[in-house]
Write a protein that holds these residues in place. Structure first.
Motif, mmCIF file in Angstrom:
data_model
loop_
_atom_site.group_PDB
_atom_site.id
_atom_site.type_symbol
_atom_site.label_atom_id
_atom_site.label_comp_id
_atom_site.label_asym_id
_atom_site.label_seq_id
_atom_site.Cartn_x
_atom_site.Cartn_y
_atom_site.Cartn_z
ATOM 1 N N ALA A 192 0.821 -1.282 -0.005
ATOM 2 C CA ALA A 192 0.074 0.133 -0.083
ATOM 3 C C ALA A 192 1.087 1.119 0.151
ATOM 4 C CB ALA A 192 -1.034 -0.084 1.092
ATOM 5 N N GLY A 193 0.207 2.476 -0.257
ATOM 6 C CA GLY A 193 1.124 3.486 -0.327
ATOM 7 C C GLY A 193 1.795 3.852 -1.556
ATOM 8 N N PRO A 194 2.586 4.818 -1.458
ATOM 9 C CA PRO A 194 3.531 5.275 -2.783
ATOM 10 C C PRO A 194 4.614 4.281 -3.052
ATOM 11 C CG PRO A 194 4.108 6.683 -0.904
ATOM 12 C CD PRO A 194 2.976 5.724 -0.358
ATOM 13 N N LEU A 195 4.919 3.704 -4.281
ATOM 14 C CA LEU A 195 5.919 3.020 -4.820
ATOM 15 C C LEU A 195 6.472 3.821 -5.781
ATOM 16 C CD1 LEU A 195 7.625 0.528 -4.714
ATOM 17 C CD2 LEU A 195 6.066 -0.629 -6.144
ATOM 18 N N VAL A 196 7.628 4.037 -5.663
ATOM 19 C CA VAL A 196 8.372 4.776 -6.731
ATOM 20 C C VAL A 196 9.722 4.168 -7.206
ATOM 21 C CG1 VAL A 196 9.479 7.064 -7.714
ATOM 22 C CG2 VAL A 196 7.803 7.134 -6.130
ATOM 23 N N LEU A 197 9.641 3.579 -8.451
ATOM 24 C CA LEU A 197 10.793 2.787 -8.860
ATOM 25 C C LEU A 197 11.232 3.594 -10.085
ATOM 26 C CD1 LEU A 197 9.397 -0.872 -8.515
ATOM 27 C CD2 LEU A 197 10.886 0.446 -7.046
ATOM 28 N N GLY A 198 12.802 3.110 -10.525
ATOM 29 C CA GLY A 198 13.276 3.604 -11.765
ATOM 30 C C GLY A 198 13.647 2.442 -12.550
ATOM 31 N N GLU B 265 12.754 4.111 -4.808
ATOM 32 C CA GLU B 265 13.107 3.231 -3.622
ATOM 33 C C GLU B 265 14.248 2.295 -4.322
ATOM 34 O OE1 GLU B 265 10.844 -0.408 -0.958
ATOM 35 O OE2 GLU B 265 9.734 1.486 -1.720
ATOM 36 N N GLY B 266 14.055 2.027 -5.450
ATOM 37 C CA GLY B 266 15.012 0.911 -6.202
ATOM 38 C C GLY B 266 14.784 1.198 -7.772
ATOM 39 N N ILE C 135 18.640 -2.330 -8.175
ATOM 40 C CA ILE C 135 19.592 -1.567 -7.422
ATOM 41 C C ILE C 135 18.900 -0.727 -6.409
ATOM 42 C CG2 ILE C 135 21.189 0.321 -7.609
ATOM 43 C CD1 ILE C 135 21.353 0.047 -10.487
ATOM 44 N N ARG C 136 19.308 -1.046 -5.142
ATOM 45 C CA ARG C 136 18.800 -0.207 -3.908
ATOM 46 C C ARG C 136 19.664 0.202 -2.937
ATOM 47 N NH1 ARG C 136 18.249 -3.710 0.215
ATOM 48 N NH2 ARG C 136 18.698 -5.866 0.009
ATOM 49 N N ARG C 137 19.405 1.236 -2.124
ATOM 50 C CA ARG C 137 20.286 1.653 -1.133
ATOM 51 C C ARG C 137 20.457 0.409 0.084
ATOM 52 N NH1 ARG C 137 21.894 7.095 -0.212
ATOM 53 N NH2 ARG C 137 22.345 6.125 1.950
ATOM 54 N N ARG C 138 21.693 0.359 0.558
ATOM 55 C CA ARG C 138 22.051 -0.624 1.448
ATOM 56 C C ARG C 138 21.356 -0.295 2.797
ATOM 57 N NH1 ARG C 138 26.274 -4.043 1.355
ATOM 58 N NH2 ARG C 138 26.876 -3.112 -0.552
ATOM 59 N N ASP C 139 21.208 0.875 3.126
ATOM 60 C CA ASP C 139 20.670 1.338 4.293
ATOM 61 C C ASP C 139 19.119 1.574 4.273
ATOM 62 O OD1 ASP C 139 20.516 3.786 3.164
ATOM 63 O OD2 ASP C 139 21.633 4.955 4.422
ATOM 64 N N SER C 140 18.364 1.120 3.499
ATOM 65 C CA SER C 140 17.118 1.432 3.363
ATOM 66 C C SER C 140 16.233 0.191 3.544
ATOM 67 C CB SER C 140 16.652 2.296 2.295
ATOM 68 O OG SER C 140 17.092 3.477 2.184
ATOM 69 N N ARG C 141 15.142 0.183 4.223
ATOM 70 C CA ARG C 141 14.244 -1.105 4.223
ATOM 71 C C ARG C 141 13.539 -1.110 2.949
ATOM 72 N NH1 ARG C 141 9.275 -2.015 5.487
ATOM 73 N NH2 ARG C 141 8.635 -3.939 6.583
#
Length: 220
Positions: free
Chosen positions: A15-21, A67-68, A192-198
């Motif tokens: 649910a909620g916003p999901l922004v991917l590249g 987010e990724g 690809i995603r940030r190492r420090d993000s859930r």
């Protein structure tokens, strides 16, 4: 703080916003078929897809703008985690009149028709040409794949794209497709995603849908 709020609010249901590249090629070839199914399956997700070159996507992830992202490997950055998702075979495209790859490399005025700087396929093509003694090819730069392919078809230069994308999207009679040696043709598309993000439940659900489809295609 934003990550913490999202983590607390995430109860495991997408649910909620999901922004991917994504690379434009990956979006058209691999992801496009999943958008409608994903939105139908999870109507409470507000899905946004942003496209760019691999370098632009990396910067988006690092800046937490997405987010990724699905980009071309390899990617080596201490703040990023990457997971292989797709394997692609790159090919060189030319005008139909050019029948053999060697005919391209023997031309003194080879022109690359490419997207803007930061495009991983552009970098790979530069490496392929350099190995064959073409160190400073002339460059035509355009903003969309459609314009690039039509310019190649008109005989103004060459480009490099995933083979499956070409056969799915454009009539093969418009351009000539030239295979490369496996070591030069093979490329991985990474998530690809940030190492420090859930990672959110929404991103998990979208990746699961994509991977399940890839598994089903491999089984066929």
């Amino acid at each position: 703080l934003d990550d913490a709020r999202r983590a607390v609010a995430d109860d495991g249901t997408p649910a909620g916003p999901l922004v991917l590249g994504s690379l434009e090629t990956t979006a058209a070839l691999r992801l496009n078929q999943h958008f409608t199914a994903f939105v139908s399956a999870w109507p409470d997700v507000d899905f946004t897809l942003r496209t760019g070159t691999t370098q632009e996507l990396i910067e988006m992830v690092l800046n937490r703008e997405v987010e990724g992202a699905f980009g071309c490997g390899p990617v080596d950055h201490p703040d990023l985690v990457t997971d292989p998702v797709f394997d692609e075979e790159l090919v060189i495209l030319s005008a139909p009149a050019i029948k053999h790859l060697d005919d391209i490399f023997e031309r003194p005025d080879v022109r690359m028709i490419v997207l803007r700087r930061g495009c991983s396929y552009r970098q790979r093509m530069e490496e392929v040409l350099t190995r064959r003694g073409i160190v400073t090819p002339r460059i035509l730069e355009f903003g969309t794949l459609e314009v690039i392919v039509s310019t190649v078809a008109a005989g103004l230069g060459i480009t490099m794209l995933p083979k499956t994308l070409v056969s799915h999207t454009w009539r093969t009679g418009n351009v000539a497709i030239h295979d490369l040696p496996p070591a030069e043709a093979a490329v991985e598309t990474l998530y690809i995603r940030r190492r420090d993000s859930r990672q959110s439940s929404a991103a998990d659900a979208f990746l699961k849908m994509v991977r399940q489809d890839m598994t089903a295609q491999a089984a066929e």
